[in-house]
Structures are given as structure tokens and as C-alpha cells.
Design an enzyme around this catalytic site. Structure first.
Site, mmCIF file in Angstrom:
data_model
loop_
_atom_site.group_PDB
_atom_site.id
_atom_site.type_symbol
_atom_site.label_atom_id
_atom_site.label_comp_id
_atom_site.label_asym_id
_atom_site.label_seq_id
_atom_site.Cartn_x
_atom_site.Cartn_y
_atom_site.Cartn_z
ATOM 1 N N LEU A 31 34.878 36.167 41.439
ATOM 2 C CA LEU A 31 34.371 37.620 41.819
ATOM 3 C C LEU A 31 35.545 38.459 41.522
ATOM 4 O O LEU A 31 35.061 39.791 41.558
ATOM 5 C CB LEU A 31 34.631 37.379 43.470
ATOM 6 C CG LEU A 31 33.578 36.110 44.075
ATOM 7 C CD1 LEU A 31 33.622 36.101 45.500
ATOM 8 C CD2 LEU A 31 31.998 36.736 43.673
ATOM 9 N N GLY A 32 36.703 38.110 41.138
ATOM 10 C CA GLY A 32 37.576 39.224 40.669
ATOM 11 C C GLY A 32 39.045 38.582 40.191
ATOM 12 O O GLY A 32 39.144 37.567 40.479
ATOM 13 N N ARG A 33 39.643 39.214 39.397
ATOM 14 C CA ARG A 33 40.781 38.945 38.661
ATOM 15 C C ARG A 33 41.972 39.643 39.175
ATOM 16 O O ARG A 33 41.768 40.909 39.293
ATOM 17 C CB ARG A 33 40.931 38.764 37.208
ATOM 18 C CG ARG A 33 39.616 37.983 36.935
ATOM 19 C CD ARG A 33 39.283 37.791 35.583
ATOM 20 N NE ARG A 33 38.165 37.050 35.050
ATOM 21 C CZ ARG A 33 38.296 35.869 35.293
ATOM 22 N NH1 ARG A 33 39.265 35.166 35.259
ATOM 23 N NH2 ARG A 33 37.131 35.022 34.915
ATOM 24 N N GLY A 34 43.094 39.410 39.197
ATOM 25 C CA GLY A 34 44.276 40.269 39.401
ATOM 26 C C GLY A 34 45.579 39.613 39.298
ATOM 27 O O GLY A 34 45.700 38.759 38.372
ATOM 28 N N LYS A 35 46.733 40.376 39.422
ATOM 29 C CA LYS A 35 48.019 39.990 39.136
ATOM 30 C C LYS A 35 48.609 38.649 39.688
ATOM 31 O O LYS A 35 49.084 38.010 38.908
ATOM 32 C CB LYS A 35 48.936 41.303 39.410
ATOM 33 C CG LYS A 35 50.219 41.155 38.656
ATOM 34 C CD LYS A 35 51.089 42.750 38.868
ATOM 35 C CE LYS A 35 51.254 43.073 40.234
ATOM 36 N NZ LYS A 35 52.088 44.259 40.414
ATOM 37 N N PHE A 36 48.098 38.352 40.747
ATOM 38 C CA PHE A 36 48.652 37.278 41.387
ATOM 39 C C PHE A 36 47.567 35.925 41.568
ATOM 40 O O PHE A 36 48.179 34.810 41.674
ATOM 41 C CB PHE A 36 48.966 37.567 43.067
ATOM 42 C CG PHE A 36 50.128 38.654 43.037
ATOM 43 C CD1 PHE A 36 51.417 38.366 42.863
ATOM 44 C CD2 PHE A 36 49.966 40.051 43.206
ATOM 45 C CE1 PHE A 36 52.467 39.424 42.848
ATOM 46 C CE2 PHE A 36 50.723 40.917 43.592
ATOM 47 C CZ PHE A 36 52.182 40.746 43.129
ATOM 48 N N GLY A 37 46.466 36.157 40.840
ATOM 49 C CA GLY A 37 45.573 35.235 40.826
ATOM 50 C C GLY A 37 44.307 35.782 40.896
ATOM 51 O O GLY A 37 44.076 36.918 40.684
ATOM 52 N N LYS A 54 40.606 33.059 47.653
ATOM 53 C CA LYS A 54 41.703 33.412 46.821
ATOM 54 C C LYS A 54 42.644 32.808 46.475
ATOM 55 O O LYS A 54 43.179 32.118 47.371
ATOM 56 C CB LYS A 54 42.045 34.933 47.651
ATOM 57 C CG LYS A 54 43.179 35.849 47.011
ATOM 58 C CD LYS A 54 43.205 37.192 47.789
ATOM 59 C CE LYS A 54 44.575 37.791 47.045
ATOM 60 N NZ LYS A 54 44.062 39.195 47.773
ATOM 61 N N ASP A 148 44.365 51.243 54.185
ATOM 62 C CA ASP A 148 44.054 51.899 52.810
ATOM 63 C C ASP A 148 42.327 51.810 52.483
ATOM 64 O O ASP A 148 42.375 51.039 51.751
ATOM 65 C CB ASP A 148 44.719 50.733 51.900
ATOM 66 C CG ASP A 148 45.307 51.358 50.623
ATOM 67 O OD1 ASP A 148 45.115 52.603 50.215
ATOM 68 O OD2 ASP A 148 45.836 50.605 49.584
#
Ligand code: N15
Length: 287
Positions: A31-37, A54, A148
Site C-alpha cells: 500500500l505504500g513504501r518508505g524509509k523504514f519499511g 506495516k 500533523d
């Protein structure tokens, strides 16, 4: 998840009978990608309950010395139970990874919906602002500030309900604004100037969000970061003539985007504001 029987732990219970493990889940598309996983669509095998799983790599956390912060975030998140705040159902870990079992929001990210439709009709915008004000009031009661609340941090579920998700951990697809050195558009003056700030930063952000819902762009957008800074500090607010927006909506925005944080409209007063009272759909329940 709450309907589990037998040896399956109640996700709400602190002393789970049997902790969750990866084998309890079937893993689907990312569903999404990021710096930590990454975040994956997943389904708990026994209950068939669909969640967002996640994955956070411990090595990455350690490298950035964020273990402490994650622990605190998990504790805070576990305390929050509100229909407009994305639930954290539980977590588990193996040698290399930490897994967060998060609520799945079927319609995905709000900023994408906003991109698709450009801007929202006033009634929809007022309904969203009303729900978010209620969710933030709930957070403030629990002494949790700064959720946020920009469109990048809000998800939409199958019923169209908004879910505030904290992407402070940036494990979701980066928006253009984020990849271009992070958006400043939602920062209140006191944070731009690095002064002390309190829960009223959320009220400012709600004003920015309301503006972006109605006009499709945040109010202080500029070519460069320093220009955005300047516009925020001057509260250089103007309302374009198109789309045509009611005077009441502009009044609400003007009462939230106030430099003196103590003079910003309170969350309770937002809910009583004529524009919200007259436009928010009280039947599409957010609570
Ligand atoms: C310690 C922790 C609880 C605080 C840090 N916050 C988070 O980890 C919050 N977080 C939520 N990070 C990622 C997510 C997340 C949850 C990302 C995406 C989704 C999600 N639930 N549902 C989605 C989701 N649904 C989609 C539908 C279509 C396209 C993309 C979608 N993403």
C-alpha cells in the site's frame, strides 16, 4: 479483530494469550513504501479481517536512534479510540522487523482524492472539518497534540469516513510536496520561528486544511521555502475569486489562521461556527 475466540489474543488486552506472528496473516499488495519499511494489505487468516500491516526494519530504527520514539508513539496510538483516528490494533516483531497491525482504509489517501477532484464542495469540506475538529478535541482531551493533519496524513475508509493516520514514520508513498524537501505549508508561525507551541497548532492546521479543501491549494504556497516562511509569518492570506466560496467559510478560515495562537478559534467554537452548523452533514456520522 475484536471478535476472536479461543487462543487468539484480544488485541486490546495487555496480556495477550498468544502474541501475533507473521504466520497469522496472508500478505497482499503493498500500500505504500518508505524509509523504514513498507505497508502491505493483509488479512488475518482465522477471522479474515483485513488490515494494513506495516513493516519497520529494526536496523533502520537503530541507525536513526528512533526505537524510543517508536515505543512512545505505539503507547500513545494504542490509547486513542476514535472513529476518525486510524486504529493501531496490535504489534509484534521478529529478529529484523517490527510489524504494526493497523486499520485498513479502503479508499486510500485523502490527498489523492483531492488531486482527482481539485477541490471539495462546501458541504463536504464542512463535514470533513467538523469530523476532524471532533477527532482533535478527543486527542487534546488525552493531552495528545500535533497529529500533523495535512491531506497526506489522512486516509478515507469504505464509508468515506476520514481517518487521521500519523505518517511521522513516513512509510507511505511520497507526494511531490514531500519529496521536494518536505512541505512547510502547514507549519504555524510559532513553529516556523521555533518558538514554544501548544495544542493550538492543530487549530491552525485545520484552517490550512479547510482552505486547501475549498481552493485545492494551501494558502501560503510559494515558489521557494523562504517565500512560504515569509507568507506564513505575515499571515499573508487572500481568497481567490474562483472557486466562489461563501463569506462564512472565509470567516472560519480567517479565525483559525491567526498569528497569536491564543486568539485562534477553539475546537468547540469551530463546531458552533455558522458555516459548520449550516453545512456539515450531521447524518454522515463521524462519531
Ligand atoms: C507507532 C505508530 C502506530 C505510529 C506511526 N504511525 C503509523 O505507522 C501510521 N501509519 C499508517 N503508517 C502507515 C499507515 C498506513 C495505514 C498506510 C496506508 C494505509 C493504512 N491503512 N490503509 C492504508 C491504505 N489503504 C489504501 C487504499 C488504496 C491505496 C492505498 C492505501 N493505503
Amino acid at each position: 479483530m475484536a471478535s476472536h475466540k479461543g487462543n487468539v489474543p484480544d488485541p486490546r488486552s495487555k496480556q495477550a494469550v498468544k502474541p501475533w506472528c507473521l504466520q497469522d496473516f496472508e500478505i497482499g499488495k503493498p500500500l505504500g513504501r518508505g524509509k523504514f519499511g513498507n505497508v502491505y494489505l493483509a488479512r488475518e487468516r482465522k477471522s479474515k479481517y483485513v488490515v494494513a500491516l506495516k513493516v519497520i526494519f529494526k536496523a533502520q530504527l537503530r541507525k536513526h536512534q528512533l526505537e524510543h520514539q517508536l515505543r512512545r508513539e505505539i503507547e500513545i496510538q494504542s490509547l486513542l479510540r476514535h472513529p476518525n483516528i486510524l486504529r493501531l490494533f496490535g504489534y509484534f516483531h521478529d529478529e529484523e522487523r517490527i510489524f504494526l497491525i493497523l486499520e485498513y482504509a479502503a479508499r486510500g489517501e485523502l490527498y489523492k482524492e483531492l488531486q482527482r477532484v481539485r477541490y471539495l464542495p462546501e458541504k463536504r469540506a464542512a463535514t470533513y472539518v467538523s469530523c476532524l475538529a471532533q477527532a482533535l478535541a478527543y486527542c487534546h482531551e488525552k493531552h495528545v497534540t500535533h497529529r500533523d493533519i495535512k491531506p497526506e496524513n489522512i486516509l478515507v475508509d469504505l464509508q468515506g469516513q476520514l481517518k487521521i493516520a500519523d505518517f511521522g514514520w513516513s512509510v507511505h508513498s511520497k507526494t511531490k510536496r514531500q519529496t521536494m524537501c518536505g512541505t512547510l505549508d502547514y507549519l504555524p508561525p510559532e513553529m516556523v520561528e521555533n518558538r514554544l507551541h501548544d495544542h493550538t497548532v492543530d487549530n491552525w492546521c485545520l484552517g490550512i486544511l479547510c482552505y486547501e479543501f475549498l481552493y485545492g491549494v494551501p494558502p501560503f504556497e510559494a515558489e521557494s521555502q523562504s517565500d512560504t516562511f515569509r507568507r506564513i509569518l505575515r499571515v499573508d492570506l487572500s481568497f481567490p475569486s474562483t472557486p466562489a466560496i461563501s463569506a462564512e467559510a472565509k470567516d472560519l478560515i480567517s479565525r483559525l489562521l491567526v498569528k497569536d495562537s491564543s486568539k485562534r478559534l477553539s475546537l468547540q467554537k469551530i463546531l458552533e461556527h455558522p458555516w459548520i452548523a449550516q453545512n456539515a452533514d450531521s447524518t454522515s456520522s463521524c462519531a
